[in-house]
Scaffold this motif. Structure first.
Motif, PDB file in Angstrom:
ATOM      1  N   ILE A 152      -9.187 -12.606  -1.357  1.00 24.53           N
ATOM      2  CA  ILE A 152     -10.609 -12.901  -1.573  1.00 24.53           C
ATOM      3  C   ILE A 152     -11.434 -11.625  -1.473  1.00 24.53           C
ATOM      4  CG2 ILE A 152     -12.571 -14.229  -0.727  1.00 24.53           C
ATOM      5  CD1 ILE A 152     -10.372 -15.889  -2.059  1.00 24.53           C
ATOM      6  N   VAL A 153     -11.123 -10.773  -0.490  1.00 29.34           N
ATOM      7  CA  VAL A 153     -11.859  -9.511  -0.341  1.00 29.34           C
ATOM      8  C   VAL A 153     -11.665  -8.640  -1.580  1.00 29.34           C
ATOM      9  CG1 VAL A 153     -12.007  -7.375   0.980  1.00 29.34           C
ATOM     10  CG2 VAL A 153     -11.765  -9.559   2.176  1.00 29.34           C
ATOM     11  N   ASN A 154     -10.441  -8.554  -2.076  1.00 27.47           N
ATOM     12  CA  ASN A 154     -10.181  -7.758  -3.287  1.00 27.47           C
ATOM     13  C   ASN A 154     -10.862  -8.350  -4.507  1.00 27.47           C
ATOM     14  OD1 ASN A 154      -8.625  -5.920  -1.874  1.00 27.47           O
ATOM     15  ND2 ASN A 154      -6.698  -6.949  -2.340  1.00 27.47           N
ATOM     16  N   MET A 155     -10.900  -9.667  -4.591  1.00 27.53           N
ATOM     17  CA  MET A 155     -11.557 -10.311  -5.725  1.00 27.53           C
ATOM     18  C   MET A 155     -13.044  -9.958  -5.746  1.00 27.53           C
ATOM     19  SD  MET A 155     -11.864 -14.405  -6.527  1.00 27.53           S
ATOM     20  CE  MET A 155     -12.935 -14.647  -5.104  1.00 27.53           C
ATOM     21  N   GLU A 156     -13.654  -9.859  -4.569  1.00 24.52           N
ATOM     22  CA  GLU A 156     -15.082  -9.561  -4.502  1.00 24.52           C
ATOM     23  C   GLU A 156     -15.363  -8.073  -4.633  1.00 24.52           C
ATOM     24  OE1 GLU A 156     -16.141 -11.232  -0.791  1.00 24.52           O
ATOM     25  OE2 GLU A 156     -16.123 -13.316  -1.504  1.00 24.52           O
ATOM     26  N   SER A 157     -14.428  -7.221  -4.185  1.00 23.47           N
ATOM     27  CA  SER A 157     -14.673  -5.783  -4.215  1.00 23.47           C
ATOM     28  C   SER A 157     -14.104  -5.126  -5.467  1.00 23.47           C
ATOM     29  CB  SER A 157     -14.081  -5.122  -2.960  1.00 23.47           C
ATOM     30  OG  SER A 157     -12.682  -5.346  -2.901  1.00 23.47           O
ATOM     31  N   VAL A 158     -12.870  -5.440  -5.810  1.00 20.54           N
ATOM     32  CA  VAL A 158     -12.215  -4.828  -6.971  1.00 20.54           C
ATOM     33  C   VAL A 158     -12.557  -5.572  -8.250  1.00 20.54           C
ATOM     34  CG1 VAL A 158     -10.007  -4.116  -7.943  1.00 20.54           C
ATOM     35  CG2 VAL A 158     -10.373  -4.015  -5.472  1.00 20.54           C
ATOM     36  N   GLY A 159     -12.542  -6.904  -8.168  1.00 30.38           N
ATOM     37  CA  GLY A 159     -12.894  -7.698  -9.333  1.00 30.38           C
ATOM     38  C   GLY A 159     -11.672  -8.258 -10.051  1.00 30.38           C
ATOM     39  N   VAL A 160     -11.836  -8.498 -11.340  1.00 30.61           N
ATOM     40  CA  VAL A 160     -10.809  -9.163 -12.137  1.00 30.61           C
ATOM     41  C   VAL A 160      -9.557  -8.310 -12.259  1.00 30.61           C
ATOM     42  CG1 VAL A 160     -10.338 -10.253 -14.370  1.00 30.61           C
ATOM     43  CG2 VAL A 160     -12.641 -10.313 -13.415  1.00 30.61           C
ATOM     44  N   ASP A 161      -9.678  -7.005 -12.188  1.00 30.71           N
ATOM     45  CA  ASP A 161      -8.521  -6.137 -12.364  1.00 30.71           C
ATOM     46  C   ASP A 161      -7.417  -6.474 -11.370  1.00 30.71           C
ATOM     47  OD1 ASP A 161      -9.874  -4.914 -14.365  1.00 30.71           O
ATOM     48  OD2 ASP A 161     -10.589  -3.228 -13.135  1.00 30.71           O
ATOM     49  N   PHE A 162      -7.805  -6.687 -10.114  1.00 34.84           N
ATOM     50  CA  PHE A 162      -6.791  -7.015  -9.118  1.00 34.84           C
ATOM     51  C   PHE A 162      -6.190  -8.392  -9.385  1.00 34.84           C
ATOM     52  CE2 PHE A 162      -5.311  -8.761  -5.105  1.00 34.84           C
ATOM     53  CZ  PHE A 162      -4.559  -7.714  -4.586  1.00 34.84           C
ATOM     54  N   GLN A 163      -7.020  -9.352  -9.794  1.00 34.39           N
ATOM     55  CA  GLN A 163      -6.505 -10.695 -10.077  1.00 34.39           C
ATOM     56  C   GLN A 163      -5.493 -10.661 -11.218  1.00 34.39           C
ATOM     57  OE1 GLN A 163     -10.676 -12.431 -10.242  1.00 34.39           O
ATOM     58  NE2 GLN A 163      -9.577 -14.157  -9.340  1.00 34.39           N
ATOM     59  N   LEU A 173      -4.297  -6.456   6.057  1.00 34.40           N
ATOM     60  CA  LEU A 173      -5.753  -6.392   6.170  1.00 34.40           C
ATOM     61  C   LEU A 173      -6.272  -4.961   6.194  1.00 34.40           C
ATOM     62  CD1 LEU A 173      -6.312  -9.139   8.923  1.00 34.40           C
ATOM     63  CD2 LEU A 173      -6.630  -9.379   6.458  1.00 34.40           C
ATOM     64  N   PHE A 174      -5.379  -3.968   6.308  1.00 41.84           N
ATOM     65  CA  PHE A 174      -5.816  -2.577   6.350  1.00 41.84           C
ATOM     66  C   PHE A 174      -6.476  -2.203   5.016  1.00 41.84           C
ATOM     67  CE2 PHE A 174      -2.684  -0.700   9.700  1.00 41.84           C
ATOM     68  CZ  PHE A 174      -3.187  -1.606  10.635  1.00 41.84           C
ATOM     69  N   PRO A 175      -7.661  -1.583   5.049  1.00 41.16           N
ATOM     70  CA  PRO A 175      -8.320  -1.185   3.792  1.00 41.16           C
ATOM     71  C   PRO A 175      -7.463  -0.267   2.937  1.00 41.16           C
ATOM     72  CG  PRO A 175      -9.854  -1.048   5.636  1.00 41.16           C
ATOM     73  CD  PRO A 175      -8.512  -1.305   6.231  1.00 41.16           C
ATOM     74  N   CYS A 176      -6.643   0.577   3.551  1.00 42.27           N
ATOM     75  CA  CYS A 176      -5.845   1.510   2.766  1.00 42.27           C
ATOM     76  C   CYS A 176      -4.622   0.854   2.127  1.00 42.27           C
ATOM     77  CB  CYS A 176      -5.390   2.679   3.641  1.00 42.27           C
ATOM     78  SG  CYS A 176      -4.335   2.191   5.024  1.00 42.27           S
ATOM     79  N   LEU A 177      -4.310  -0.373   2.519  1.00 40.24           N
ATOM     80  CA  LEU A 177      -3.122  -1.053   1.989  1.00 40.24           C
ATOM     81  C   LEU A 177      -3.448  -2.309   1.178  1.00 40.24           C
ATOM     82  CD1 LEU A 177      -0.678  -0.875   5.061  1.00 40.24           C
ATOM     83  CD2 LEU A 177      -0.665   0.561   3.013  1.00 40.24           C
ATOM     84  N   ARG A 178      -4.600  -2.913   1.411  1.00 39.40           N
ATOM     85  CA  ARG A 178      -4.843  -4.228   0.815  1.00 39.40           C
ATOM     86  C   ARG A 178      -5.031  -4.165  -0.692  1.00 39.40           C
ATOM     87  NH1 ARG A 178     -10.628  -4.824   3.833  1.00 39.40           N
ATOM     88  NH2 ARG A 178     -11.912  -3.554   2.422  1.00 39.40           N
ATOM     89  N   GLU A 179      -5.417  -3.000  -1.240  1.00 39.96           N
ATOM     90  CA  GLU A 179      -5.580  -2.903  -2.687  1.00 39.96           C
ATOM     91  C   GLU A 179      -4.307  -2.447  -3.381  1.00 39.96           C
ATOM     92  OE1 GLU A 179      -8.927  -0.499  -3.608  1.00 39.96           O
ATOM     93  OE2 GLU A 179     -10.352  -1.682  -2.405  1.00 39.96           O
ATOM     94  N   ASP A 180      -3.262  -2.183  -2.598  1.00 38.58           N
ATOM     95  CA  ASP A 180      -1.969  -1.802  -3.165  1.00 38.58           C
ATOM     96  C   ASP A 180      -1.236  -3.072  -3.582  1.00 38.58           C
ATOM     97  OD1 ASP A 180       0.582  -0.941  -3.750  1.00 38.58           O
ATOM     98  OD2 ASP A 180       0.716   0.440  -2.059  1.00 38.58           O
ATOM     99  N   VAL A 181      -1.209  -3.330  -4.877  1.00 40.72           N
ATOM    100  CA  VAL A 181      -0.648  -4.581  -5.381  1.00 40.72           C
ATOM    101  C   VAL A 181       0.832  -4.705  -5.022  1.00 40.72           C
ATOM    102  CG1 VAL A 181      -0.212  -5.950  -7.453  1.00 40.72           C
ATOM    103  CG2 VAL A 181      -2.330  -4.627  -7.248  1.00 40.72           C
TER     104      VAL A 181
END
Length: 1164
Positions: free
Chosen positions: A858-869, A813-821
């Motif tokens: 879900i947070v990444n889908m709303e903030s990052v978008g399709v790229d993360f998916q 859940l950490f913001p600095c780690l959650r976008e690290d695929v």
């Protein structure tokens, strides 16, 4: 001693016929050889019979003067206990009752009573043989000889005592063995109770009668402790409590009252009345004895008189109960009162006094009186032991009705009632006082729910006294009396229990509803005991401080106490060391533990430990309690007691003291973090030192302290707590704090495979790092944390694996780690492996972490978008979906978070993934798993999560709700729950889920849409129908959410729905819908915590709500309809127009009234 006659070999008689001939029990008797009737003998087929016969022969061959007697008896008893004689499993066992009795008789003659170990084993053998061979009917049947010998009509008191002792041994529960049958246990219970209720027979020696009562009390204790016990209906419990209360005061001088035969549940105490025979003498019993120090009078002559007896009194404290109670010099000590305490005379002096002194007896008579006092004390002690068992066996709610019989409230004139407090303050025996304190502690334990209604912040009404005020008065009386006991107690063991009892009281009393002052007095009073010579006293004091900083934290009174400066002399503390007037100090000689200390010694032993502070820090921030605990943990003791040894250099406090000090620090940090945050560096140093020690317990508590401090920092930075930036611990300090901790001994604790519990605690500590601070840690430190946690999930120990999986669930859940695929993928694979673990604890925590991970998706889908998916592997998503579906069929602990993960995953999936053949069946299984959970009999939390998960899944526009076969099942399940579930919170969440689909097509055909509408309308009509008052508080939130859902259906409705909607709104059902919608539009009912704000998650003003209804009306009027649908459209439009008109008129009137009121206020 005539009572002992005829006991050499009592024959067992039934109907005048001897069951078996008497066997001589002398040491010269011939060796015993079991008889050999048909089917039994030494050469029998059963192994159990062979073993029994061999043991019997060896036992009879033993002599009492044998050198190896103890070893032989121990071996034979072990052999007898090792065999299974139960005929259920060994039908061939045929051991005769008379042979068993003969063996047990001979064994009882051989066992020395001084060998406690052998006595216990003999009792186990008795229980083992009689219970398994089912010979109890001969002993405890209707004509059983034990019942006959234990009857109150039995004139031979020694025989009666022995019979009761045998029955007690039969009731004794042996670990690993099944308990005594309820049938025989009930028989024994009634026999014990009748004995306790019976009076002393005439012409019976008081000493023998006391021994009989002791045997009955021991039996009752064994009976109630031998497994679950349910008191019979009627007055059985009251009868037991009444008998025990009477025996609590057995032999107490001057206690001559008419005791009730039964105690009844009552909110007020049942006062015992004085005996009619002693009415004329009762006033004298309240007068102070001549040799008692009366307030205002000097007591120097009394002290000079008893100077020569100080040595004897000093040693009595460490001796057994017999010597202490047997000494007649101890009796006047009971009557000594504190001159400083301004209490009524009826309380200061006990209601009994001695009728004679030792000088009136000869040596033999004095010895007899001493023995009688000893046995009276044992009776009181046994009664309190039994009462303790009853308190633990009876349900708390039932026991609350009897509190007033054992716990006093403030007496209004006259003498106070006889309660546990009477014994605690006035009994001569420290062991009896200790037992009374244990009973009181057990009654106070877990009583928070009962005491929660106590309140005395406002003055009571004069017409009547509410129960809340009576309960508050009882709490205050307990504080007062236990404070007196604290000052008066001289026995270290009993003093320890006094402080523990105070800790139970503090932990359960509602001080936020009581007038301030109780805790302040207690805080000051216990402070000197921190330096007591006895280790157990010091530990109990710290336990009490822990309760003080835990109860209803943060409590304003405690917060002020924590910030008081450390000036003992200015606090007016009255300590036992300052006075020699404790009424239990014999002959004016202080107890060894109460030797007065010089001022210099006291100041050196209670000084505030020096802890460095940042420059300019205010002195008010210095917390004496925190400094004390740090000193106890890290600094050597300045003085050592004799028991702790001397020499060899300065030693640290004993481990129990250090552990308790660390616990107090943890409680302090958790409850009063704003005060402790200024000690960031000091706490870090203490924790690092503890982690670096060899004692695992100290290491564990050091790690726990770090975790608590980290959690306190996290709470400060939560947005919902609204802590100002200036009041938070600066990020730079937090980063520095964790950098030092992670580079120190915590890393070694994480890798300590010899102590898995320490590893698990270290994992919990890692999970308490502030996310913002973690992002600023060096990359190598971040990598170390992640690598260690991923590696620990493969440890076999379930504690370590559970803690590591939980920590990863927090890190994801950490913001600095959650976008690290890559990190998300590694964490997902680790969690999936843990979901297949055989430990339920590991699976439950893995499901929780999977829920957190899917929240991140879900947070990444709303903030990052399709790229993360697109970056996340489809195969990994499929595995997560399948694993969550399997977990949804697990136990409720796993299921509650598994369904949460399923809802997130169904929301996260893309259209391209759903159309793939590999996803179609898992997708269907996942939805059906949610439907099954919604319809199941699982806990309400699980069903609530399942409804939430379905609503979450409905938010995915790619989900084929209009065409999929499972969509009908999903809507049907939600419609059923919203109308029939007993839990309103589940109804609220199901109604919210039904309002999630954003388009009309998601609801399917007209039939399904109409069913959803009718279900919501029915639920709204029945929103107040409940038999559970606890659910009624959620009815407003339920109506709020249902109203939103109905308006949402109107907003997405199409022309084909108009006929069904119009028919519903034009009927009687529509009248109810109109009333509830009007309340919703006027905002007359708050939504509450459980209500949904609106479809978009925004809270709307009443005027905005009316505007949204106007938009619905405009859209419906624009629909093109034909035939019957046109009539339905008109009915719907007419309904909405009336609704808008009424609401606007109400709104205008409200605004006009408000303007008039404001105008008048301005004019004034």
């Amino acid at each position: 001693m005539a009572a002992q006659s005829g006991l050499s070999h009592p024959a067992l008689v039934r109907g005048g016929v001897s069951v078996f001939p008497p066997v001589p029990l002398s040491a010269e008797a011939a060796p015993f050889t079991p008889m050999e009737p048909s089917g039994w003998g030494p050469g029998s087929q059963s192994e159990a019979e062979k073993l029994f016969s061999n043991c019997a022969i060896k036992l009879r061959a033993l002599r009492a003067d044998s050198v190896q007697l103890k070893e032989e008896l121990n071996l034979l008893f072990d052999q007898l206990l090792s065999e299974n004689y139960n005929r259920t499993f060994e039908p061939a066992v045929n051991i005769r009752p008379e042979d068993v009795c003969s063996l047990l008789k001979h064994a009882s003659c051989l066992v020395p009573l001084t060998q406690e170990h052998l006595v216990i084993k003999l009792c186990q053998v008795v229980h083992h043989l009689l219970n398994q061979l089912k010979h109890l009917s001969d002993l405890l049947g209707e004509e059983g000889f034990l019942l006959q010998y234990s009857s109150p009509s039995q004139s031979n008191m020694e025989l009666r005592r022995v019979a009761l002792t045998c029955m007690a041994n039969i009731c004794l529960r042996i670990p690993g063995q099944p308990p005594l049958d309820d049938q025989y246990r009930s028989v024994c219970f009634q026999a014990f109770l009748k004995t306790l209720q019976s009076t002393k027979p005439p012409d019976t020696d008081e000493l023998f009668y006391c021994m009989v009562i002791q045997a009955a009390l021991k039996g009752l204790q064994c009976c109630l402790s031998g497994g679950k016990w349910k008191f019979g209906g009627g007055e059985e419990l009251g009868s037991v409590l009444a008998a025990l209360k009477r025996l609590m005061f057995q032999g107490a001088p001057g206690v001559i009252v008419e005791w009730p035969a039964v105690l009844y549940p009552a909110p007020l105490p049942q006062y015992e009345s004085l005996s009619a025979a002693k009415t004329a003498e009762s006033p004298k019993s309240l007068e102070p004895p001549k040799d008692v120090a009366v307030p205002g009078k000097a007591s120097g002559s009394k002290k000079r008189k008893s100077k020569g007896k100080g040595k004897k009194t000093k040693t009595e404290e460490s001796r057994g109960d017999e010597r202490e109670e047997g000494d007649a010099e101890t009796v006047p000590a009971l009557l000594k009162g504190r001159a400083e305490e301004k209490q009524p005379a009826s309380f200061l002096y006990p209601s009994w006094k001695l009728n004679s002194s030792d000088s009136e007896f000869s040596d033999l008579e004095g010895n007899a009186q001493s023995k009688l006092r000893v046995n009276h004390g044992r009776v009181r002690q046994g009664a309190l032991h039994c009462l303790l068992v009853v308190v633990k066996a009876v349900e708390k709610r039932t026991l609350y009705g009897y509190w007033s019989s054992f716990i006093p409230d403030s007496p209004i004139g006259g003498s106070p009632p006889l309660t546990l407090v009477t014994i605690i303050l006035k009994d001569l025996s420290p062991k009896v006082r200790l037992c009374a304190l244990q009973v009181l502690s057990a009654m106070l334990d877990s009583s928070r729910q009962f005491l929660a209604v106590a309140e005395d912040t406002a003055s009571p009404r004069t017409s009547y006294t509410p129960f809340s005020f009576t309960l508050a008065t009882a709490i205050r009386e307990l504080h007062r009396t236990l404070s007196l006991a604290l000052l008066a107690e001289t026995s270290p063991q009993t003093l320890t229990q006094v402080i523990k009892c105070l800790a139970y009281l503090v932990a359960n009393a509602p001080y936020h509803r009581l007038r301030p002052g109780l805790l302040t007095q207690l805080w000051k009073q216990i402070r000197p005991y921190v330096r007591h010579r006895d280790v157990n006293v010091r530990v109990s004091v710290l336990t009490l401080y822990g309760a003080l900083v835990t109860t209803q934290a943060p409590l304003p009174e405690v917060q002020l106490l924590l910030q008081q400066p450390d000036h003992s002399s200015s606090m007016g503390v009255f300590t036992p060391q300052d006075s020699g007037l404790s009424w239990r100090q014999r002959d004016g000689v202080s107890s060894p533990s109460r030797t007065p200390v010089k001022h210099s010694q006291r100041s050196s032993s209670t000084h505030s430990p020096h802890i460095p502070h940042t420059p300019g820090e205010e002195d008010s921030r210095r917390l004496w309690l925190l400094q004390l605990c740090v000193t106890l943990v890290t600094q050597p003791r300045e003085d050592q007691s004799d028991s702790e040894g001397v020499g060899g250099g300065a030693a640290l406090e004993p481990p129990p003291v250090r552990l308790e000090a660390l616990q107090v620090l943890s409680h302090l940090v958790r409850g009063y973090f704003p005060l402790t945050q200024h000690y960031l560096c000091e706490i870090g140093q203490v924790s690092a030192r503890c982690l670096g020690e060899t004692d695992t317990s100290i290491q564990l508590h050091g790690a726990k302290l770090l975790e608590e401090f980290g959690s306190g920092i996290i709470q400060q930075y939560r947005a919902e707590n609204n802590v100002p930036e200036s009041s938070r611990v600066p990020i730079s300090q937090v980063v520095q704090f964790w950098s030092e901790v992670l580079s120190g001994p915590l890393n070694r604790a994480l890798q300590n495979e010899q102590h898995p519990t320490l590893q698990a605690s270290a994992c919990d500590t890692l999970s308490s790092i502030l996310p913002q601070a973690f992002a600023q840690l060096p990359d190598k430190t971040q990598l170390m944390c992640i690598t260690v946690l991923l590696g620990l999930t493969y440890i076999e120990n379930y504690l370590v694996k559970t803690a590591a999986v939980r920590a990863l669930g927090i890190y994801v859940l950490f913001p600095c780690l959650r976008e690290d695929v890559m990190f998300v993928a590694d964490t997902a694979n680790t969690i999936l492996a843990a979901l297949d673990d055989r430990s339920t604890n590991v699976r439950a925590k893995a499901a929780w972490s999977l829920g957190n991970l899917t929240d991140t998706l879900i947070v990444n889908m709303e903030s990052v978008g399709v790229d993360f998916q697109e970056e996340l592997s489809d195969m990994l998503l499929l595995k997560m979906l399948q694993a969550a579906t399997r977990a949804a069929a697990d136990k409720d602990r796993v299921k509650s978070n598994a369904v949460r993960a399923l809802g997130n995953l169904l929301h996260f999936l893309r259209q391209s993934q759903m159309t793939r053949p590999a996803f179609q069946q898992p997708l269907e299984d996942a939805v059906r798993a949610l439907v099954k959970t919604v319809q199941s009999e699982a806990t309400m939390k699980v069903r609530w999560n399942a409804c939430y998960a379905l609503g979450n899944a409905f938010r995915n526009p790619a989900l084929p709700l209009d065409s999929a076969a499972w969509s009908h099942e999903a809507f049907s399940a939600l419609c059923h729950v919203v109308t029939s579930c007993k839990n309103f919170k589940v109804r609220i969440k199901s109604a919210a889920a039904l309002a999630v689909p954003a388009h009309r097509g998601c609801y399917g055909d007209t039939e399904r849409f109409t069913r959803v509408w009718c279900s919501l309308a029915t639920a709204l009509e029945n929103s107040e129908d409940t038999n559970d008052f606890l659910e009624y508080r959620y009815s407003a939130s339920l109506r709020h959410t249902l109203s939103q859902a109905l308006l949402h259906l109107l907003s997405v409705s199409q022309s084909q729905d108009m006929l069904g909607l119009g028919t519903s709104l034009a009927s009687e059902e529509g009248t109810g819908i109109r009333e509830h919608l009007m309340k919703y539009l006027r905002a007359e009912e708050g939504g509450g915590e459980e209500a949904e704000k609106d479809i978009r998650g925004e809270s709307l003003h009443p005027r905005e709500r009316i505007g949204s209804v106007e938009q619905i009306l405009i859209r419906i009027k624009g629909l093109k309809v034909e035939g019957e649908e046109e009539r339905g459209k008109e009915m719907v439009s007419h309904f909405l127009e009336d609704l808008i008109k009424i609401c606007e008129e109400t709104w205008e009137n409200t605004q006009t009234n408000r303007e008039v009121t404001e105008s008048k206020a301005d004019h004034v």
